[in-house]
Write an enzyme that holds these catalytic residues in place. Structure first.
Site, PDB file in Angstrom:
ATOM      1  N   GLU A 276      -9.704  -1.881   5.455  1.00  0.00           N
ATOM      2  CA  GLU A 276     -10.325  -1.516   6.727  1.00  0.00           C
ATOM      3  C   GLU A 276     -11.538  -2.399   7.011  1.00  0.00           C
ATOM      4  O   GLU A 276     -12.064  -3.053   6.099  1.00  0.00           O
ATOM      5  CB  GLU A 276     -10.751  -0.044   6.653  1.00  0.00           C
ATOM      6  CG  GLU A 276      -9.594   0.921   6.394  1.00  0.00           C
ATOM      7  CD  GLU A 276      -8.690   1.123   7.609  1.00  0.00           C
ATOM      8  OE1 GLU A 276      -8.617   0.236   8.474  1.00  0.00           O
ATOM      9  OE2 GLU A 276      -8.037   2.183   7.685  1.00  0.00           O
TER      10      GLU A 276
ATOM     11  N   ASP B  59       0.817  -1.215   0.000  1.00  0.00           N
ATOM     12  CA  ASP B  59       0.000   0.000   0.000  1.00  0.00           C
ATOM     13  C   ASP B  59       0.853   1.268   0.000  1.00  0.00           C
ATOM     14  O   ASP B  59       2.084   1.207   0.147  1.00  0.00           O
ATOM     15  CB  ASP B  59      -0.944  -0.001   1.223  1.00  0.00           C
ATOM     16  CG  ASP B  59      -0.272  -0.486   2.499  1.00  0.00           C
ATOM     17  OD1 ASP B  59       0.979  -0.432   2.576  1.00  0.00           O
ATOM     18  OD2 ASP B  59      -0.965  -0.916   3.431  1.00  0.00           O
TER      19      ASP B  59
HETATM   20  C1  GLP Z   1      -0.793   0.346   8.462  1.00  0.00           C
HETATM   21  C2  GLP Z   1      -0.378  -0.470   7.246  1.00  0.00           C
HETATM   22  C3  GLP Z   1      -0.532  -1.951   7.511  1.00  0.00           C
HETATM   23  C4  GLP Z   1       0.214  -2.313   8.802  1.00  0.00           C
HETATM   24  C5  GLP Z   1      -0.386  -1.531   9.944  1.00  0.00           C
HETATM   25  C6  GLP Z   1       0.209  -1.879  11.302  1.00  0.00           C
HETATM   26  O1  GLP Z   1      -2.161   0.383   8.593  1.00  0.00           O
HETATM   27  N1  GLP Z   1      -1.151  -0.143   6.103  1.00  0.00           N
HETATM   28  O2  GLP Z   1      -0.005  -2.685   6.413  1.00  0.00           O
HETATM   29  O3  GLP Z   1       0.107  -3.692   9.009  1.00  0.00           O
HETATM   30  O4  GLP Z   1      -0.198  -0.152   9.667  1.00  0.00           O
HETATM   31  O5  GLP Z   1       1.363  -1.168  11.570  1.00  0.00           O
HETATM   32  P1  GLP Z   1       2.303  -1.490  12.790  1.00  0.00           P
HETATM   33  O6  GLP Z   1       3.119  -2.648  12.386  1.00  0.00           O
HETATM   34  O7  GLP Z   1       3.131  -0.249  12.959  1.00  0.00           O
HETATM   35  O8  GLP Z   1       1.445  -1.775  13.969  1.00  0.00           O
END
Ligand code: GLP
Length: 275
Positions: A156, A80
């Site tokens: 989401e 993404d």
């Molecule tokens: C964002 C990204 C996701 C990721 C999530 C969790 O939403 N789009 O791909 O998994 O953050 O991030 P973190 O690993 O910092 O908790």
């Protein structure tokens, strides 16, 4: 489904990196001639951003430095990217990937694929991304993280479980979780992103999800112990024949004792996957 439970986030990152190395190296053993031919067959790896995969990236960089891994025949597809954030902004996923992985390894820059959140025609960009994945022969291993609300990539709660790459408006929870990164940057937290769909992830031959921290415990429970539900999009992986969840102890706080016990009992078996 496989559930690997390690003591902490560093151990999760090491296990995940060893798994990725193993998959790339066995691909090369099986496809050496095709990889070196003019067609240049590649191992196609889907990659996430976020704090969770940082340990995995550090270890992958280390393996490259030691010479036990090369990205010469690897093609990557990121999950993404934010819409409207300059590519060179400190918080763009382009910058994240370059800083944490690509600038340290021997990957051919032409083999790096990240959605362009500044494309004139965002829908066309998404369509072409799907085509790039198809033309490459599909994704061999998609690595992902999740949000505390169980979202995978930027799918989401409420996203279609057969969704493809598209523009997505971010949920309040995601925008708030991301606010900390944008506090001193002079730009507002992005409210939209381009993301691969749940269906895009499900098409990969294997999917490996990294989950760490107590704040993800409910999401892990929903992901593996309750039904497939579009309000917890990661739960779609229950229907994937090659799904692996790599978790730390604290993210298992909401699992039934029996579930954790069963998978811990298989650890010796699972460790063979990274030997
Ligand atoms: C964002 C990204 C996701 C990721 C999530 C969790 O939403 N789009 O791909 O998994 O953050 O991030 P973190 O690993 O910092 O908790």
């Amino acid at each position: 489904m496989r559930l690997i439970i390690k003591e902490d986030s560093a151990a999760v990152g090491l296990w995940a990196a060893k798994y990725v190395r193993n998959r790339i190296n066995s691909f090369l053993e099986d496809n050496w001639d095709e990889a070196r031919s003019a067609a240049g067959k590649t191992f196609n790896l889907g990659l996430p951003t976020g704090s969770t995969p940082l340990h995995m990236y550090k270890n992958l960089v280390q393996f490259c430095k030691e010479g036990s891994l090369s990205f010469k025949h690897v093609r990557t597809f990121n999950m993404d990217e934010y819409v409207g954030l300059p590519m060179n902004h400190a918080e763009s996923y382009h910058t994240f990937m370059f800083e944490n992985l690509f600038k340290h390894i021997d990957i051919d820059p032409n083999n790096v694929n990240i959605l362009d959140g500044n494309a004139d025609d965002l829908e066309l960009e998404c369509e072409q991304y799907e085509k790039r994945i198809r033309d490459a022969g599909g994704i061999d291993l998609f690595v992902g993280g999740i949000g505390a609300d169980g979202h995978i990539a930027f799918n989401e709660p409420g996203s279609s479980l057969v969704s493809r790459t598209r523009v997505k408006s971010l949920a309040t929870e995601t925008i708030e979780a991301n606010r900390r990164f944008f506090q001193e940057s002079g730009v507002d937290v992005p409210k939209r992103a381009l993301t691969v769909g749940v269906g895009t992830v499900m098409d990969a031959s294997e999917v490996m999800i990294l989950i760490t921290g107590h704040h993800k415990a409910l999401a892990l429970h929903k992901a593996i112990e309750q039904g497939v539900n579009h309000m917890w999009t990661v739960s779609a992986l229950q229907q994937h024949p090659g799904a692996l969840f790599i978790c730390d102890e604290s993210s298992t706080d909401e699992l039934r004792v029996g579930t954790a016990k069963y998978f811990k009992g298989l650890m010796e078996e699972h460790d063979k996957l990274i030997e």
